[in-house]
Design a protein around this motif. Structure first.
Motif, short mmCIF file in Angstrom:
data_model
loop_
_atom_site.label_atom_id
_atom_site.label_comp_id
_atom_site.label_asym_id
_atom_site.label_seq_id
_atom_site.Cartn_x
_atom_site.Cartn_y
_atom_site.Cartn_z
N ARG A 121 0.84 -1.21 0.00
CA ARG A 121 0.00 0.00 0.00
C ARG A 121 0.87 1.26 0.00
NH1 ARG A 121 -3.97 0.52 4.69
NH2 ARG A 121 -4.71 2.26 3.38
N TYR A 122 1.90 1.26 0.84
CA TYR A 122 2.77 2.43 0.89
C TYR A 122 3.54 2.59 -0.43
CZ TYR A 122 1.94 3.91 5.69
OH TYR A 122 1.36 4.41 6.82
N ALA A 123 3.95 1.48 -1.01
CA ALA A 123 4.67 1.55 -2.29
C ALA A 123 3.80 2.18 -3.37
CB ALA A 123 5.13 0.16 -2.72
N ASP A 124 2.52 1.84 -3.37
CA ASP A 124 1.58 2.41 -4.34
C ASP A 124 1.44 3.92 -4.16
OD1 ASP A 124 1.11 -0.02 -5.53
OD2 ASP A 124 -0.73 -0.43 -4.41
N SER A 125 1.75 4.40 -2.95
CA SER A 125 1.67 5.84 -2.65
C SER A 125 3.02 6.53 -2.74
CB SER A 125 1.07 6.05 -1.25
OG SER A 125 -0.25 5.56 -1.20
N GLY A 126 4.03 5.79 -3.19
CA GLY A 126 5.34 6.40 -3.41
C GLY A 126 6.29 6.36 -2.23
N LEU A 127 5.93 5.59 -1.17
CA LEU A 127 6.79 5.50 0.00
C LEU A 127 7.37 4.11 0.15
CD1 LEU A 127 4.76 7.44 2.73
CD2 LEU A 127 6.40 8.33 1.08
N ASN A 128 8.55 4.04 0.77
CA ASN A 128 9.18 2.76 1.07
C ASN A 128 8.94 2.41 2.53
OD1 ASN A 128 10.52 2.73 -1.53
ND2 ASN A 128 11.97 4.21 -0.70
N LEU A 129 8.29 1.30 2.79
CA LEU A 129 8.12 0.83 4.17
C LEU A 129 9.36 0.03 4.56
CD1 LEU A 129 6.18 0.66 6.62
CD2 LEU A 129 5.45 -1.56 5.72
N LEU A 130 9.94 0.37 5.70
CA LEU A 130 11.13 -0.30 6.21
C LEU A 130 10.81 -0.92 7.58
CD1 LEU A 130 13.70 2.61 5.57
CD2 LEU A 130 12.85 0.91 3.92
N PHE A 131 11.67 -1.83 7.99
CA PHE A 131 11.54 -2.40 9.34
C PHE A 131 12.83 -2.16 10.11
CE2 PHE A 131 12.13 -5.84 12.43
CZ PHE A 131 11.01 -5.62 13.23
N HIS A 132 12.68 -1.59 11.31
CA HIS A 132 13.83 -1.33 12.19
C HIS A 132 13.86 -2.36 13.30
CE1 HIS A 132 15.26 0.69 16.02
NE2 HIS A 132 16.34 0.66 15.27
N HIS A 133 14.97 -3.08 13.41
CA HIS A 133 15.09 -4.15 14.40
C HIS A 133 15.79 -3.68 15.67
CE1 HIS A 133 19.46 -4.71 14.10
NE2 HIS A 133 19.32 -4.39 12.84
N HIS A 134 15.63 -4.50 16.72
CA HIS A 134 16.43 -4.40 17.94
C HIS A 134 17.16 -5.74 18.08
CE1 HIS A 134 13.60 -1.08 18.43
NE2 HIS A 134 14.49 -0.55 19.25
N ASP A 135 17.27 -6.30 19.27
CA ASP A 135 17.88 -7.62 19.38
C ASP A 135 16.85 -8.73 19.50
OD1 ASP A 135 17.10 -6.86 21.91
OD2 ASP A 135 18.95 -7.47 22.91
N PHE A 136 15.57 -8.39 19.70
CA PHE A 136 14.52 -9.40 19.77
C PHE A 136 14.51 -10.28 18.52
CE2 PHE A 136 12.64 -5.45 21.67
CZ PHE A 136 12.77 -5.82 22.99
N GLU A 137 14.80 -9.66 17.39
CA GLU A 137 14.67 -10.33 16.10
C GLU A 137 15.76 -11.37 15.84
OE1 GLU A 137 12.69 -6.38 16.03
OE2 GLU A 137 14.67 -7.12 16.66
N PHE A 138 16.74 -11.45 16.73
CA PHE A 138 17.83 -12.41 16.55
C PHE A 138 17.61 -13.68 17.37
CE2 PHE A 138 19.48 -8.34 15.25
CZ PHE A 138 20.15 -8.66 14.07
N ARG A 139 16.44 -13.80 17.96
CA ARG A 139 16.05 -15.05 18.62
C ARG A 139 15.65 -16.06 17.55
NH1 ARG A 139 10.61 -15.58 22.34
NH2 ARG A 139 10.68 -17.83 22.69
N LYS A 140 16.00 -17.33 17.79
CA LYS A 140 15.71 -18.38 16.81
C LYS A 140 14.37 -19.05 17.09
CE LYS A 140 20.17 -19.66 14.90
NZ LYS A 140 21.13 -20.76 14.64
#
Length: 261
Positions: A121-140
């Motif tokens: 949806r954001y791409a269709d409006s000309g914006l790039n959606l990004l994701f910002h991580h912390h350390d939670f995302e490095f759990r397996k």
């Protein structure tokens, strides 16, 4: 060209009202910074207008923003509108929802689907959606990192990445390798050094000024340039944020990266 910015989380205590925002941007410009990533600021008309005025007065650029997922989902039209006012095309999910921090692997696949659809949806409006991580995302989960599940189940066209050097190191990965491995998908990198300090009777990690910690910032910055990262945002938790920014700016100049300012 990859450009150095400041993540406004660093100066969050100096962004309490429109006048403070304009004064803070002027101080950042004096330190040699000409771009910011917006965070910890009220995204309201008066504050956005102040950012626009401050950018125009100081020849500064808003390279990206960080906003909670709930706000990005519920206030889609407003987010698109004020990013157009700021001439900014990158908007990042600021933090992992609590349901994923305490949830299981199924939540990650549901989250990936949600972000992929929102990113389209954001791409269709000309914006790039990004994701910002912390350390939670490095759990397996079932042998895979949460971050890998997210990236493997979203389209690069719908979801980019903000890599944080401190949280990557704390999560057990090499920041420069992460940047290189995800070249093309990484739009913003948070430059934060990593040090170990005594606290009570233990050694604990802490972020610090660039050049004051253990990370190889020369290799990290070069990996950003090689991967064509758009913005490298200096970020730190500091009781003297402007002094800390000045130290980090000087260090990057001393490393030979003055052209990125």
């Amino acid at each position: 060209m990859t450009k150095v910015a400041v993540q406004t989380y660093t100066v969050r205590d100096h962004l309490k009202n429109p006048a403070a925002i304009e004064a803070t941007f002027a101080r950042l410009k004096e330190l040699g910074v000409s771009a910011v990533e917006l965070a910890r600021i009220d995204f309201k008309p008066a504050e956005i207008a102040a950012v626009v005025r401050a950018c125009q007065a100081n020849d500064m650029q808003v390279g990206s923003s960080q906003i909670t997922l709930g706000y990005l989902s519920k206030h889609f039209d407003w987010v698109v509108d004020f990013h157009r006012q700021l001439n900014c095309t990158n908007v990042a999910v600021s933090v992992l929802p609590i349901s994923l921090i305490i949830g299981g692997v199924k939540k990650w696949y549901e989250f990936a689907k949600q972000l992929d659809e929102l990113g389209a949806r954001y791409a269709d409006s000309g914006l790039n959606l990004l994701f910002h991580h912390h350390d939670f995302e490095f759990r397996k989960y079932d042998g895979k990192l949460g971050l890998d599940i997210l990236l493997e189940n979203t389209s690069p066209e719908n979801l980019g990445l903000v890599i944080d050097t401190y949280w990557t190191q704390r999560g057990g990965k090499s920041p420069e390798n992460m940047i290189s491995d995800h070249a093309g998908r990484v739009k913003v990198v948070h430059l934060r050094d990593f040090m170990i300090r005594w606290k009570y009777f233990d050694l604990l990690p802490k972020d610090c000024e660039l050049g004051q910690g253990n990370l190889d910032m020369r290799r990290i910055v070069q990996s950003c340039i090689d991967a064509k990262v758009e913005f490298m945002a200096i970020e730190q938790t500091s009781t003297k944020p402007f002094d800390s920014i000045a130290t980090s700016v000087k260090y990057l100049h001393d490393l030979g990266f003055a052209e990125s300012f």
